[in-house]
Scaffold this active site. Structure first.
Site, short mmCIF file in Angstrom:
data_model
loop_
_atom_site.label_atom_id
_atom_site.label_comp_id
_atom_site.label_asym_id
_atom_site.label_seq_id
_atom_site.Cartn_x
_atom_site.Cartn_y
_atom_site.Cartn_z
N CYS A 2 0.83 -1.21 0.00
CA CYS A 2 0.00 0.00 0.00
C CYS A 2 0.86 1.26 0.00
CB CYS A 2 -0.84 0.05 1.26
SG CYS A 2 -1.81 -1.39 1.55
N ARG A 27 4.78 -0.15 -6.47
CA ARG A 27 4.81 -0.93 -5.23
C ARG A 27 3.79 -2.05 -5.23
NH1 ARG A 27 7.33 1.81 -0.92
NH2 ARG A 27 6.04 0.61 0.49
N TRP A 73 -3.40 -2.51 -1.18
CA TRP A 73 -3.07 -3.91 -1.47
C TRP A 73 -3.94 -4.71 -0.51
CZ3 TRP A 73 0.68 -6.69 -4.34
CH2 TRP A 73 0.93 -8.01 -3.90
N ASN A 99 -1.52 2.13 6.00
CA ASN A 99 -0.72 0.98 5.56
C ASN A 99 -0.45 0.13 6.78
OD1 ASN A 99 -0.55 2.18 3.09
ND2 ASN A 99 1.62 2.72 3.23
N GLY A 100 -0.40 -1.19 6.60
CA GLY A 100 -0.13 -2.07 7.74
C GLY A 100 -1.35 -2.90 8.06
N GLU A 497 18.61 -17.33 -8.13
CA GLU A 497 18.25 -15.96 -8.51
C GLU A 497 17.72 -15.93 -9.95
OE1 GLU A 497 17.48 -13.27 -7.48
OE2 GLU A 497 17.85 -11.82 -9.06
N LYS A 501 13.95 -14.58 -10.87
CA LYS A 501 13.68 -13.49 -11.80
C LYS A 501 12.74 -13.96 -12.90
CE LYS A 501 14.98 -10.77 -10.27
NZ LYS A 501 15.67 -10.17 -9.18
N GLU A 504 9.09 -14.56 -11.55
CA GLU A 504 8.47 -13.31 -11.10
C GLU A 504 7.77 -12.56 -12.22
OE1 GLU A 504 10.31 -10.20 -7.98
OE2 GLU A 504 11.80 -11.15 -9.21
N HIS A 520 18.68 -37.20 -8.05
CA HIS A 520 17.97 -37.68 -6.85
C HIS A 520 16.49 -37.39 -6.93
CE1 HIS A 520 21.74 -38.78 -4.97
NE2 HIS A 520 22.22 -37.59 -5.30
N LYS A 618 6.71 -4.15 -4.66
CA LYS A 618 8.14 -3.81 -4.61
C LYS A 618 8.68 -3.97 -3.19
CE LYS A 618 12.12 -2.35 -6.00
NZ LYS A 618 12.98 -3.39 -6.58
C1 AGP Z 1 13.36 -9.43 -6.26
O1 AGP Z 1 13.32 -9.46 -7.65
C2 AGP Z 1 12.07 -9.59 -5.60
N1 AGP Z 1 11.11 -8.66 -6.06
C3 AGP Z 1 12.04 -9.83 -4.12
O2 AGP Z 1 12.41 -11.16 -3.91
C4 AGP Z 1 12.92 -8.92 -3.22
O3 AGP Z 1 14.26 -9.16 -3.46
C5 AGP Z 1 12.54 -9.20 -1.75
O4 AGP Z 1 11.19 -8.93 -1.53
C6 AGP Z 1 13.39 -8.41 -0.79
O5 AGP Z 1 13.21 -7.02 -0.95
P1 AGP Z 1 14.22 -6.02 -0.28
O6 AGP Z 1 15.55 -6.21 -0.95
O7 AGP Z 1 13.65 -4.66 -0.55
O8 AGP Z 1 14.28 -6.34 1.16
#
Ligand code: AGP
Length: 623
Positions: A2, A27, A73, A99-100, A497, A501, A504, A520, A618
């Site tokens: 949010c 976000r 959100w 927010n929260g 990683e 990516k 996502e 395995h 984000k």
């Molecule tokens: C990364 O591509 C992701 N969107 C996500 O995993 C991110 O790295 C994670 O939420 C941690 O965020 P931060 O680095 O702002 O703590």
């Protein structure tokens, strides 16, 4: 997640609020709304969907020079017009954005209902509007304080009230809130992105603080509005003199253009291409070539403190956790200190043993991720020492740590993190170098690493120049419903990683595995329909990795191999992506770079909204 914006000043609030909300879109959100306070009282416009829809549907007469806005959100109740913020009381005098999560919302809703209050939405936030309205205090500050005394949970809130038309009252507990200082006008936001077009002079609220914001300034306080909060640093944690905390106004060195995708198709692509410059920035002033070491004054540790460390534990979430695994490997290799990484989201739930001679490292781009923040707080509560590798200066995690390394990647807007992660890796290399050089890492090895680090920006640029070639490979991978990403030891976090990516933003099922573990279990899934992206650097495991490639090829699994020039893949049929060689310890980040472009171009080919992938935010600021 949010987002909050607020305005008090001489201009019409609505356009400023809507523009601010647009800047918070990255976000992640599912509905949006604004409220303004004008001559005829509080007016609210809110709806499910995009800020663009809200703007298009805004009533003609929506005047007011005080206002609040929100992108929601969904947590309590679905994404619909009624659940969107702002929420108001029955008389329509109070408007609140939040927010929260209010943990005791269900009980409070029941109590309000028993008192005959009709709750219109399913949200936890609405209770706040009714509680503010019900307070008998004679100031808005008092009413908000009364309301907050009744709730348990996390919040960043902005409140306005028709009876107090010159002000907003804001408060923070676990969700970020920033006050922006203008010329006879003031702003409020949950994220700098919403402010930078108007001002870069800001003050960060701390947890437990409230602020009254009028057009001419702001006052912060804890519960009792009569007691202003001291200005100045909360804790001696200035990282190399680069930040101030507490209630001092800080003018940030930010270029508003950084929050603009410019001619790029997306922020993600812009941020991928910014990596050579970003990597140069994180190194600047931190290398001591004469002694073959790093200079990290922001750690707030002298050689004796550094020498006393017996273990390093890295904590982060998502991609930050995977880079944390790369970082732990760097620390073990260069400093020979036992090191590992753990998902911060799990850490505190196993009642972790906190050791005085362990160095805890929290890694976060945003510095807001609630799981990482709570892990840091758990460690500090138990007397542990935590440093942060954080991109956003003055963020909650940065302020909570004993010291750290700012990443200087510049603002990262796209949900899929790229340049911040590259700088996290470089930050870990610097840390490992400094830890190593107070131990057994020789000056020659230190200098070798420094040469490698200095070569990184150029080598990153070299990989990015091959974007077209990588785009072709990505298009082929995008056709598959399911993919494997595999690697071993140093290559495994790279594979994790890469898979992260890819899934996502392309929404394809991408699973990371240790290459050694394939037989395995997962080998059963290998077929012509399931491609594998294999990370095969030139190192002590190359032959074993190539052996695994044969096993995949024998099952007719399509292969993309990220490797070094000259590595002999035998007669394996594979699409090969060669990256430049660096020092072997630094190779992981160069092997990661092509995987970013594979994910980006696969998602682009599939026509996805790259910067705002579905279901993701984000910054993850609620548990
Ligand atoms: C990364 O591509 C992701 N969107 C996500 O995993 C991110 O790295 C994670 O939420 C941690 O965020 P931060 O680095 O702002 O703590």
């Amino acid at each position: 997640m949010c987002g909050i914006v607020g305005y008090v000043g001489g201009q019409q609030a609505a356009p400023i609020l809507l523009e601010g909300l647009t800047k918070l879109e990255h976000r992640g959100y599912d509905s949006a709304g604004v409220a303004v306070l004008g001559g005829s009282g509080v007016k609210v416009a809110k709806q499910a969907g995009r800020v663009r829809d809200l703007t298009d549907g805004l009533p003609k007469r929506f005047g007011g020079k005080v206002g609040i806005g929100h992108t929601r959100w969904a947590t309590h109740g679905p994404a619909n017009d009624v659940n969107a913020h702002p929420h108001t009381d029955a008389a329509g005098k109070v408007a609140v954005v939040h927010n929260g999560i209010i943990d005791n919302a269900a009980i409070l809703r029941e109590r309000l209902a028993d008192r005959g209050v009709e709750l219109l939405s399913d949200t936890d936030t609405e209770v706040l509007a009714h509680l503010v309205a019900a307070s008998t205090a004679d100031t808005l500050e008092g009413k908000v304080t009364d309301a907050l005394a009744a709730i348990h949970g996390t919040y960043g809130i902005a409140v306005m009230h028709a009876d107090f038309p010159d002000r907003l009252v804001v408060a923070r507990n676990g969700s970020p809130l920033i006050i922006g200082v203008g010329d006879k006008e003031m702003y409020v936001a949950s994220d700098l992105a919403a402010l930078v077009r108007h001002t870069t002079t800001v003050a960060h609220l701390e947890d437990g603080e409230l602020a009254t914001v009028t057009s001419t300034g702001f006052t912060t306080y804890r519960e009792d509005p009569g007691v202003p909060v001291d200005s100045g640093a909360k804790r001696g944690n200035s990282w190399g003199g680069m930040t101030s905390t507490g209630k001092e106004e800080t003018t940030l060195d930010i270029d508003p253009a950084d929050y603009d995708a410019g001619e790029h198709a997306s922020y993600m692509r812009k941020e991928i291409l910014e990596q050579p410059d970003a990597a140069e920035r994180v190194l600047r002033g931190r290398l001591d070539e004469r002694f073959g070491t790093a200079h990290l004054g922001g750690l707030n540790m002298d050689a004796r403190d550094t020498r006393a460390i017996r273990r390093v534990k890295v904590l982060g979430c998502g991609s930050a956790y995977y880079v944390g695994q790369m970082g732990a490997a760097l620390v073990e290799e260069l400093a020979r200190i036992p090191a590992d990484a753990e998902a911060a989201s799990e850490f505190r739930y196993r009642n972790p043993i906190i050791e005085p001679d362990t160095l805890y490292v929290a890694v976060s781009q945003s510095g807001e991720t609630i799981d990482t923040l709570l892990a840091v707080q758990e460690i500090r509560r138990k007397g542990g020492r935590v440093i942060g590798l954080v991109n956003v200066v003055g963020s909650a995690i940065a302020r909570e740590c004993d010291g750290g390394i700012y990443l200087h990647a510049g603002p990262e807007v796209a949900v899929a993190s790229t340049k911040a992660l590259t700088n996290m890796f470089v930050g870990f290399a610097l840390l490992a170098l400094q830890l190593g050089r107070v131990r057994d890492l020789s000056i020659a090895d230190g200098k070798r690493l420094i040469s490698g680090l200095l070569a990184l920006p150029g080598q990153i640029a070299e990989i990015l120049e091959r974007e077209d070639e990588l785009a072709d490979v990505a298009v082929q991978l995008a056709e598959a419903d399911s993919l494997f990403f595999v690697g071993r030891v140093r290559g495994f976090p790279v594979a994790r990683e890469g898979a992260q990516k890819f899934k996502e933003i392309s929404y394809r099922h991408a699973e990371a595995y240790q290459t050694s573990e394939l037989k395995h279990g997962p080998l059963a899934l290998i077929s012509p329909e399931v491609p594998t992206v294999a990370v095969v650097p030139e190192d002590e495991l190359t032959d074993r990795n190539v052996g695994a490639l044969h096993e995949i090829a024998a099952r007719r699994g399509p292969l993309v191999v990220v490797t070094h020039k000259g590595v002999d893949l035998g007669d394996v049929e594979a699409t090969r992506i060669d990256v430049p060689r660096n020092e072997r310890e630094l190779d992981p980040i160069l092997l990661t770079l092509p995987l970013q472009l594979l994910a980006y171009h696969a998602a682009r080919h599939l026509g996805h909204d790259i910067d705002k992938p579905r279901n993701l935010a984000k910054s993850v600021t609620v548990e």
